[in-house]
Design an enzyme around this catalytic site. Structure first.
Site, PDB file in Angstrom:
ATOM      1  N   ILE A  17     -44.820  39.762 -76.233  1.00 31.12           N
ATOM      2  CA  ILE A  17     -45.477  38.999 -75.172  1.00 31.12           C
ATOM      3  C   ILE A  17     -44.694  37.748 -74.809  1.00 31.12           C
ATOM      4  O   ILE A  17     -45.063  37.056 -73.861  1.00 31.12           O
ATOM      5  CB  ILE A  17     -46.916  38.605 -75.568  1.00 31.12           C
ATOM      6  CG1 ILE A  17     -46.933  37.932 -76.937  1.00 31.12           C
ATOM      7  CG2 ILE A  17     -47.824  39.816 -75.559  1.00 31.12           C
ATOM      8  CD1 ILE A  17     -48.315  37.527 -77.419  1.00 31.12           C
ATOM      9  N   GLY A  20     -37.667  33.838 -76.425  1.00 28.52           N
ATOM     10  CA  GLY A  20     -36.946  32.627 -76.073  1.00 28.52           C
ATOM     11  C   GLY A  20     -35.901  32.299 -77.101  1.00 28.52           C
ATOM     12  O   GLY A  20     -35.544  33.127 -77.939  1.00 28.52           O
ATOM     13  N   GLY A  21     -35.388  31.055 -77.044  1.00 25.34           N
ATOM     14  CA  GLY A  21     -34.288  30.667 -77.897  1.00 25.34           C
ATOM     15  C   GLY A  21     -34.617  30.709 -79.376  1.00 25.34           C
ATOM     16  O   GLY A  21     -33.783  31.064 -80.192  1.00 25.34           O
ATOM     17  N   ASP A 138     -43.053  17.870 -76.752  1.00 26.33           N
ATOM     18  CA  ASP A 138     -42.777  18.771 -75.625  1.00 26.33           C
ATOM     19  C   ASP A 138     -44.065  19.116 -74.888  1.00 26.33           C
ATOM     20  O   ASP A 138     -44.324  20.279 -74.578  1.00 26.33           O
ATOM     21  CB  ASP A 138     -42.083  20.047 -76.116  1.00 26.33           C
ATOM     22  CG  ASP A 138     -41.383  20.799 -74.972  1.00 26.33           C
ATOM     23  OD1 ASP A 138     -41.100  20.165 -73.934  1.00 26.33           O
ATOM     24  OD2 ASP A 138     -41.130  22.005 -75.117  1.00 26.33           O
TER      25      ASP A 138
END
Length: 455
Positions: A17, A20-21, A138
């Protein structure tokens, strides 16, 4: 890994789902407790570079130490060593929600009341984290998930910083997302709870206007504006109390913002109460007058009642309603809408059955009910939320974006990067930024540090 694989002999992987990094997130199932879970797997090979293994383990410990409304739960963490690498995983609560970024993208600016409600919930959750010495670092719309009932959950503590932890980045490294990073993080690499409050102010500004407070063609220009410019004034129809809350969050100096997240939550609640009393008129042309809506309802209601009594295809002959309608995601809604507690990244869109009547409730979910005789054809999807590929190898990142639907992915070198200089062809930035809705026909540029050639 593939669907059906077992992690630790207990957690079945059903479907990816997000990716990323740092790794990938799967929708999974706990075979022992028989419940759905989110399984975050560290990207293979990351543990041997840039402190990736330590950061991944620390994320699990930080999340496990936090508990309260608005925060995801961690159920388990583990490591499995093989000859080539150590595979790490985090088992988390599966959060069914829509990213705030998606709501803004689909609906445009939110109302002051909605904005203050979400800001209050986010500040309350951050107050819990800050009390434990954890700074998120973040905060952005894509990391704030709105559940179907309206509750807000903060996700992705992957780059958070806890008191007493050794920094896993160099002294010059800026952690966060350009549009929401605080001035002190940029100029002095100072991180405290005040940085999260600044980011919340930027999120609230975007909720009220549809865009972040500072925009520019290049991330460097955005960082400059955070340091030296004031955000454009909020629209005149925004209540003054709400505007004052956002303005104080966005002050350049940390000690001029709200003292704590708890203070910010209290100020939001007060401003929300005041805004419901003031009830400022919306901008001209944005909505029809309330009186017109009431008149229209009075005219249409008898006809609607007649139509419903004459034709009710969803109720069988015995008078008992059929099973609850199935809930699907509409094309363009990113994977976080049904996914994990961690991630600023996407999942593949599931097709809506061709035979369906589609309505969109406020939560952003798409509810479908079977039509008796006709079908509706969904148009092909032409855009999606851009996943975060920073940290990936250039070729891997390009292939991932190609697979997700963007054919024009350009790899370029850059020297505009502060911090520990990555080796090889690791991607350090991308344009457009991750988390933005980008058309498949739009080029995406991914950049690695240095002047050497990468495939």
């Amino acid at each position: 890994m593939k669907s059906g694989s077992l992690v630790a002999g207990r957690y079945r992987l059903d479907r990816p789902i997000a990716a990323g990094g740092m790794g990938e997130v799967w929708r999974g199932f706990d075979l022992v407790l028989e419940r759905p879970v989110a399984v975050k797997l560290q990207r293979r090979g990351l543990g041997s570079s840039l402190g990736g293994g330590d950061r991944f383990a620390r994320e699990a410990k930080i999340l496990a130490g936090l508990s309260g409304p608005g925060l995801p739960e961690v159920y388990d963490y583990g490591e499995h060593a093989s000859r080539r690498w150590t595979e790490r995983f985090i088992i988390m609560e599966l959060i069914e929600g829509t990213p705030l970024s998606t709501l803004i993208q689909e609906r445009g600016p939110l109302t002051p009341d909605e904005t203050l409600r979400h800001l209050t919930a986010a500040a309350d959750a951050l107050a819990i984290a800050h009390a434990r010495g954890v700074v998120h670092r973040d905060i952005k719309p894509s990391n704030l998930l709105i559940e179907p009932g309206g509750n807000l959950r903060i996700v992705d503590f992957g780059i958070s910083l806890a008191d007493g932890d050794a920094r896993l980045t160099s002294a010059d490294d800026i952690m966060g997302t350009t549009s929401y990073v605080s001035p002190e993080q940029i100029s002095r690499n100072e991180t405290s709870g005040a940085a999260d409050l600044y980011a919340l102010g930027a999120v609230a500004y975007e909720c009220l206007t549809g865009r972040p407070p500072f925009t520019a063609d290049h991330p460097r220009e955005v960082l400059y504006k955070h340091l030296h410019e004031e955000p454009p004034p909020l629209p005149d129809h925004i209540p003054s109390d709400a505007a004052a809350v956002v303005a104080r969050c966005l002050r350049k100096e940390p000690d001029e913002r709200w003292p704590t997240a708890k203070d910010l939550a209290a100020a939001c609640a007060t401003a929300r109460l005041q805004s419901t009393v003031d009830l400022p008129a919306p901008p001209t042309g944005s909505r029809r007058p309330v009186r017109a809506v009431i008149v229209a309802a009075a005219v249409l209601l008898p006809a609607l009642i007649t139509g419903v009594t004459m034709w009710h295809p969803w109720i069988p002959a015995d008078g008992r309603p059929e099973a609850d309608p199935v809930v699907f995601r509409s094309p363009g809604v990113p994977p976080e809408a049904t996914a994990a507690a961690v991630s600023g990244i996407d999942e593949p869109t599931e097709p809506v059955p061709a035979v369906a009547a589609v309505t969109t409730p406020p939560s952003g979910a798409v509810v479908t009910s079977p039509l008796p005789t006709s079908s509706l054809q969904q148009p092909p999807q032409t855009f999606d939320v851009l996943p975060d590929v920073t940290g990936m190898d250039a070729a891997e990142a390009q292939a991932h974006l190609n697979d997700r639907g963007w054919p024009d992915v350009r790899i370029a070198p850059t020297l505009l990067f502060t911090g520990a200089q990555p080796e090889g062809c690791e991607i350090v930035s991308q344009d457009p930024e991750p988390g933005r809705t980008v058309g498949y026909d739009q080029p995406v540029e991914i950049a690695y540090w240095g002047l050497h050639d990468c495939p």
